[in-house]
Structure formats: C-alpha cells, structure tokens
Motif scaffolding. Structure first.
Motif, PDB file in Angstrom:
ATOM      1  N   GLU A  83       0.815  -1.212   0.000  1.00  0.00           N
ATOM      2  CA  GLU A  83       0.000   0.000   0.000  1.00  0.00           C
ATOM      3  C   GLU A  83       0.847   1.260   0.000  1.00  0.00           C
ATOM      4  O   GLU A  83       0.307   2.362  -0.046  1.00  0.00           O
ATOM      5  CB  GLU A  83      -0.939  -0.009   1.218  1.00  0.00           C
ATOM      6  CG  GLU A  83      -2.093  -0.993   1.093  1.00  0.00           C
ATOM      7  CD  GLU A  83      -2.949  -0.705  -0.135  1.00  0.00           C
ATOM      8  OE1 GLU A  83      -3.390   0.446  -0.306  1.00  0.00           O
ATOM      9  OE2 GLU A  83      -3.167  -1.635  -0.929  1.00  0.00           O
ATOM     10  N   GLY A  84       2.167   1.088   0.066  1.00  0.00           N
ATOM     11  CA  GLY A  84       3.034   2.268   0.049  1.00  0.00           C
ATOM     12  C   GLY A  84       4.209   2.086   0.977  1.00  0.00           C
ATOM     13  O   GLY A  84       4.566   0.977   1.375  1.00  0.00           O
ATOM     14  N   LEU A  92       4.395   2.069 -12.960  1.00  0.00           N
ATOM     15  CA  LEU A  92       5.269   3.076 -13.535  1.00  0.00           C
ATOM     16  C   LEU A  92       4.420   4.239 -14.037  1.00  0.00           C
ATOM     17  O   LEU A  92       3.582   4.082 -14.917  1.00  0.00           O
ATOM     18  CB  LEU A  92       6.088   2.478 -14.680  1.00  0.00           C
ATOM     19  CG  LEU A  92       7.063   3.427 -15.387  1.00  0.00           C
ATOM     20  CD1 LEU A  92       8.124   3.934 -14.426  1.00  0.00           C
ATOM     21  CD2 LEU A  92       7.701   2.715 -16.581  1.00  0.00           C
ATOM     22  N   LEU A  93       4.669   5.441 -13.490  1.00  0.00           N
ATOM     23  CA  LEU A  93       3.891   6.616 -13.871  1.00  0.00           C
ATOM     24  C   LEU A  93       4.537   7.413 -14.985  1.00  0.00           C
ATOM     25  O   LEU A  93       3.853   8.127 -15.719  1.00  0.00           O
ATOM     26  CB  LEU A  93       3.680   7.525 -12.655  1.00  0.00           C
ATOM     27  CG  LEU A  93       2.926   6.936 -11.464  1.00  0.00           C
ATOM     28  CD1 LEU A  93       2.762   7.991 -10.380  1.00  0.00           C
ATOM     29  CD2 LEU A  93       1.579   6.368 -11.880  1.00  0.00           C
ATOM     30  N   GLY A  94       5.858   7.325 -15.097  1.00  0.00           N
ATOM     31  CA  GLY A  94       6.528   8.084 -16.145  1.00  0.00           C
ATOM     32  C   GLY A  94       8.029   8.063 -15.974  1.00  0.00           C
ATOM     33  O   GLY A  94       8.564   7.582 -14.967  1.00  0.00           O
ATOM     34  N   GLU A  95       8.735   8.602 -16.998  1.00  0.00           N
ATOM     35  CA  GLU A  95      10.190   8.649 -16.988  1.00  0.00           C
ATOM     36  C   GLU A  95      10.645   9.944 -17.632  1.00  0.00           C
ATOM     37  O   GLU A  95      10.063  10.415 -18.608  1.00  0.00           O
ATOM     38  CB  GLU A  95      10.768   7.453 -17.752  1.00  0.00           C
ATOM     39  CG  GLU A  95      12.291   7.383 -17.774  1.00  0.00           C
ATOM     40  CD  GLU A  95      12.918   8.107 -18.957  1.00  0.00           C
ATOM     41  OE1 GLU A  95      14.101   8.525 -18.858  1.00  0.00           O
ATOM     42  OE2 GLU A  95      12.222   8.265 -19.977  1.00  0.00           O
ATOM     43  N   SER A  96      11.687  10.549 -17.059  1.00  0.00           N
ATOM     44  CA  SER A  96      12.268  11.766 -17.626  1.00  0.00           C
ATOM     45  C   SER A  96      13.748  11.810 -17.285  1.00  0.00           C
ATOM     46  O   SER A  96      14.119  11.775 -16.095  1.00  0.00           O
ATOM     47  CB  SER A  96      11.563  13.003 -17.065  1.00  0.00           C
ATOM     48  OG  SER A  96      12.156  14.189 -17.558  1.00  0.00           O
ATOM     49  N   ASP A  97      14.582  11.860 -18.320  1.00  0.00           N
ATOM     50  CA  ASP A  97      16.033  11.981 -18.146  1.00  0.00           C
ATOM     51  C   ASP A  97      16.593  10.930 -17.198  1.00  0.00           C
ATOM     52  O   ASP A  97      17.408  11.225 -16.309  1.00  0.00           O
ATOM     53  CB  ASP A  97      16.387  13.383 -17.639  1.00  0.00           C
ATOM     54  CG  ASP A  97      16.025  14.468 -18.641  1.00  0.00           C
ATOM     55  OD1 ASP A  97      16.110  14.201 -19.855  1.00  0.00           O
ATOM     56  OD2 ASP A  97      15.634  15.566 -18.207  1.00  0.00           O
ATOM     57  N   GLY A  98      16.153   9.690 -17.369  1.00  0.00           N
ATOM     58  CA  GLY A  98      16.685   8.597 -16.564  1.00  0.00           C
ATOM     59  C   GLY A  98      16.136   8.505 -15.162  1.00  0.00           C
ATOM     60  O   GLY A  98      16.649   7.752 -14.335  1.00  0.00           O
ATOM     61  N   ARG A 128       9.427   7.314 -12.178  1.00  0.00           N
ATOM     62  CA  ARG A 128       8.543   7.459 -11.012  1.00  0.00           C
ATOM     63  C   ARG A 128       7.547   6.311 -10.975  1.00  0.00           C
ATOM     64  O   ARG A 128       6.843   6.039 -11.964  1.00  0.00           O
ATOM     65  CB  ARG A 128       7.808   8.792 -11.036  1.00  0.00           C
ATOM     66  CG  ARG A 128       6.708   8.893  -9.974  1.00  0.00           C
ATOM     67  CD  ARG A 128       6.478  10.294  -9.489  1.00  0.00           C
ATOM     68  NE  ARG A 128       7.638  10.806  -8.754  1.00  0.00           N
ATOM     69  CZ  ARG A 128       7.621  11.941  -8.042  1.00  0.00           C
ATOM     70  NH1 ARG A 128       6.514  12.669  -7.979  1.00  0.00           N
ATOM     71  NH2 ARG A 128       8.694  12.351  -7.398  1.00  0.00           N
ATOM     72  N   LEU A 129       7.488   5.661  -9.809  1.00  0.00           N
ATOM     73  CA  LEU A 129       6.557   4.572  -9.593  1.00  0.00           C
ATOM     74  C   LEU A 129       5.721   4.868  -8.369  1.00  0.00           C
ATOM     75  O   LEU A 129       6.146   5.587  -7.455  1.00  0.00           O
ATOM     76  CB  LEU A 129       7.291   3.235  -9.406  1.00  0.00           C
ATOM     77  CG  LEU A 129       8.181   2.787 -10.561  1.00  0.00           C
ATOM     78  CD1 LEU A 129       9.632   3.174 -10.279  1.00  0.00           C
ATOM     79  CD2 LEU A 129       8.067   1.290 -10.809  1.00  0.00           C
ATOM     80  N   SER A 130       4.523   4.295  -8.341  1.00  0.00           N
ATOM     81  CA  SER A 130       3.634   4.509  -7.204  1.00  0.00           C
ATOM     82  C   SER A 130       2.727   3.306  -7.034  1.00  0.00           C
ATOM     83  O   SER A 130       2.416   2.599  -7.998  1.00  0.00           O
ATOM     84  CB  SER A 130       2.787   5.769  -7.418  1.00  0.00           C
ATOM     85  OG  SER A 130       1.811   5.919  -6.401  1.00  0.00           O
ATOM     86  N   THR A 131       2.307   3.092  -5.802  1.00  0.00           N
ATOM     87  CA  THR A 131       1.312   2.055  -5.549  1.00  0.00           C
ATOM     88  C   THR A 131      -0.079   2.517  -5.959  1.00  0.00           C
ATOM     89  O   THR A 131      -0.977   1.703  -6.113  1.00  0.00           O
ATOM     90  CB  THR A 131       1.291   1.671  -4.060  1.00  0.00           C
ATOM     91  OG1 THR A 131       1.010   2.840  -3.284  1.00  0.00           O
ATOM     92  CG2 THR A 131       2.625   1.101  -3.631  1.00  0.00           C
ATOM     93  N   HIS A 132      -0.244   3.830  -6.134  1.00  0.00           N
ATOM     94  CA  HIS A 132      -1.538   4.384  -6.537  1.00  0.00           C
ATOM     95  C   HIS A 132      -1.319   5.337  -7.712  1.00  0.00           C
ATOM     96  O   HIS A 132      -0.866   4.931  -8.764  1.00  0.00           O
ATOM     97  CB  HIS A 132      -2.210   5.061  -5.340  1.00  0.00           C
ATOM     98  CG  HIS A 132      -2.596   4.108  -4.257  1.00  0.00           C
ATOM     99  ND1 HIS A 132      -1.705   3.658  -3.308  1.00  0.00           N
ATOM    100  CD2 HIS A 132      -3.774   3.488  -3.981  1.00  0.00           C
ATOM    101  CE1 HIS A 132      -2.319   2.804  -2.495  1.00  0.00           C
ATOM    102  NE2 HIS A 132      -3.572   2.687  -2.879  1.00  0.00           N
ATOM    103  N   ASP A 133      -1.615   6.621  -7.513  1.00  0.00           N
ATOM    104  CA  ASP A 133      -1.485   7.596  -8.600  1.00  0.00           C
ATOM    105  C   ASP A 133      -0.465   8.680  -8.284  1.00  0.00           C
ATOM    106  O   ASP A 133      -0.581   9.800  -8.770  1.00  0.00           O
ATOM    107  CB  ASP A 133      -2.849   8.226  -8.901  1.00  0.00           C
ATOM    108  CG  ASP A 133      -3.841   7.211  -9.443  1.00  0.00           C
ATOM    109  OD1 ASP A 133      -3.459   6.416 -10.310  1.00  0.00           O
ATOM    110  OD2 ASP A 133      -5.003   7.211  -8.965  1.00  0.00           O
TER     111      ASP A 133
END
Length: 325
Positions: free
Chosen positions: A6-7, A180-186, A189-194
């Motif tokens: 859950e986090g 996986l929420l996104g990637e920028s310059d290596g 960002r990951l999250s258990t939710h949003d």
C-alpha cells in the motif's frame, strides 16, 4: 504477485551521535520521537523512531545511531534521498526555519506539480521536503518547533540510485505491485496508486555512480507496507518462489518484518501495519522511556548502561522553545 504493497512504511538510516540526531529531527524537522528502543540485532545501540503523533506507517524515519561511526558513501545500490510531504506554499517558511538553526537548504522545481527543498542532516543524510499539488490529507504532528500549518505530513517518497534500472523496475512493478507513472532523463517514477505522497519511489539511473557504502549518513533499508502478518507470509512465499533470498518473519515488537535485497542492491523490508507503537506505552507518553522487547528485558540493566545517555526534549520543555529564540 498475489500481495501488493500500500506504500512506504518506514526508512531506516545510520547516524552518529544520538543526541545530535534527536535534536535535529525533533527540533529541526518537527517530528515526534515515537519510540526509544534498541537495535534488536545489536542491543548496544539505540533504535530511534520518528513520525507523527502515533507513529503511523508511512510517517516513519528511524535510526541506528552509533557513536563514532565512520561516514558512508552515497552511491548506487542505495536509497539516496528520503523525502517528506509538506503543504504547498510552505517551503519558504522551511528555508528560513533551517537558516535560523544553521542548516543550508535549496529549493528546486522539477515540474509545475512539485517543488522541493533539499538539505542534509548532521550526519549528511539527504532529506527533501516536497510540496506537491496532490493533496495529502494526513494529520501532522503539531510540535513546539514547527506549527501544524507548515508541518511534515509523512513520507513523500524514496529515491533509489542504480546503474541499471531494468531489474529494479521489474522488482518494483512485478513483485511489489507498483505502477510506472513516467520517466524523464533517466528518472523513473513509480507509485502504488497515482503518485500520492507516501506511495512513491523514484528510480534514478546513473551509469557512472560508484557503489554506495552503508555507514553513517546513509540509508540502511526502506520498508513497504502490508496490513498484517498473513499477507506478509503470502508475500514471503511468493518472493522465495521467484528466487529471492528472503528472511524468515522477524518480530520487531511494533510490526513484523521480512527482508530481501532487490537486484540493484537496496535492502527492502516488508513490514506490517500492526500491532503499532502503543502496545507498550500510552499514546501520550510515546518515546519518553527506553522500551525493550520481552526477550531483552532480562538484560535491561546491562543495556541501559551500554547505550549513550540522551535527553529527550518534551514538546512543552522550555529548552525546545528557547532553541528557536
């Protein structure tokens, strides 16, 4: 995986002088000392837990303080930044607050949704305060040194530095159930939710990073939340089935734990939300006295003599008020 975290539950780091550690995190960061106990694997040193009023999972930063510990080396295979969530519009106040106690800090903005204030604690541990556009409804600890309107709400995120992000990302997504929420310059960002505070891990790929050395001023491990021991056991069996070397379930008195190392090198813990920090002292008295688990209680006199003498400032202690005058 059947189980999903859950986090974040807590981060544990290594410090030097315990009194200096207490002064910074209570008086500087405005956290509550919710438990004063010892390292169950090395009872000659403290294990200090800081968090919100009750030590809610997701609010916790804990330390093993060893007097005279050598400095570690921040690098790959580590959690290299521990970030806490604070309200939007408060970073200016925090910067002035830290300036007043002789702590340098800097403010940066990675995006229109997130602003950070970065600093180092007395042992060199990287701490960020994050003001995010995503709401954080968690109640703060209204301390004598940091008023509630500015106060830390709990953990925001941890940063993992790795040379090869692929295996670490696979562990976080396939084995911990993160997204996986996104990637920028290596930076991934990951999250258990949003992406809400307390649910985020950032993985930073740094091909040139030297291997980190865990010692003073570095993170020992990061812990993820599960609700109970039954869920934890399912997770342990599934991780072992996937080839991880996973410990047995260990009794940490206020939660139970399993540990394994992710492929990038960071030590992960899976910790239960229960039973909590009020099982051996009342909520109003958390952190006021040395608490030992039943199996160490017969050695209380020897343990009390071995650990350093420390003064725990009460929230209404005049010394706390005077610290900021």
């Amino acid at each position: 995986m059947t189980a999903k975290t859950e986090g974040l539950h807590h981060v544990t780091a290594i410090a030097g002088d315990p009194q200096r550690n207490i002064d910074f995190y209570i008086r500087g960061l405005g956290l509550r000392l919710v438990k004063k106990t010892v390292n169950f694997d090395d009872p000659g040193t403290y294990h200090l837990y800081y968090g919100d009023e009750s030590g809610t999972p997701g609010s916790l930063l804990t330390f093993f303080p060893w007097q005279g510990v050598r400095s570690g080396r921040v690098g790959s295979g580590q959690s290299t930044t521990t970030a806490f969530s604070v309200p939007q519009g408060t970073l200016g106040w925090w910067q002035e607050h830290f300036k007043g106690i002789g702590v340098a800090s800097s403010i940066s903005r990675a995006s229109s949704e997130e602003e950070r204030l970065s600093l180092r604690d007395p042992d060199g541990l990287q701490i960020d305060l994050v003001a995010s556009s995503l709401s954080d409804p968690r109640n703060p600890w209204d301390s004598a040194s940091v008023p509630a309107q500015y106060a830390v709400r709990g953990q925001h995120s941890s940063v993992l530095t790795v040379t090869d992000p692929g295996p670490t990302l696979e562990t976080l997504t396939q084995d911990l159930g993160m997204r996986l929420l996104g990637e920028s310059d290596g930076r991934y960002r990951l999250s258990t939710h949003d992406g809400e505070p307390g649910t985020v891990v950032d993985v930073v790929a740094d091909l040139s990073a030297e291997r980190g050395l865990v010692a003073g001023g570095t993170v020992h491990h990061i812990a993820f939340r599960v609700p109970d021991q039954a869920t934890q056991e399912v997770w342990r069996q599934e991780l072992a089935g996937r080839g991880y070397s996973v410990t047995a379930i260990l009794d940490r008195q206020y939660f139970t734990s399993i540990y394994f190392r992710e492929p990038g090198g960071t030590l992960f813990e899976i910790a239960t939300d229960t039973p909590g920090f009020d099982i051996d002292e009342p909520l109003l008295e958390l952190g006021r006295s040395l608490k030992l688990p039943p199996w160490l209680e017969p050695n209380r006199e020897a343990i009390s003599s071995a650990v350093a003498k420390i003064e725990l400032p009460g929230e209404n202690n005049p010394a706390v008020q005077a610290f900021f005058k």
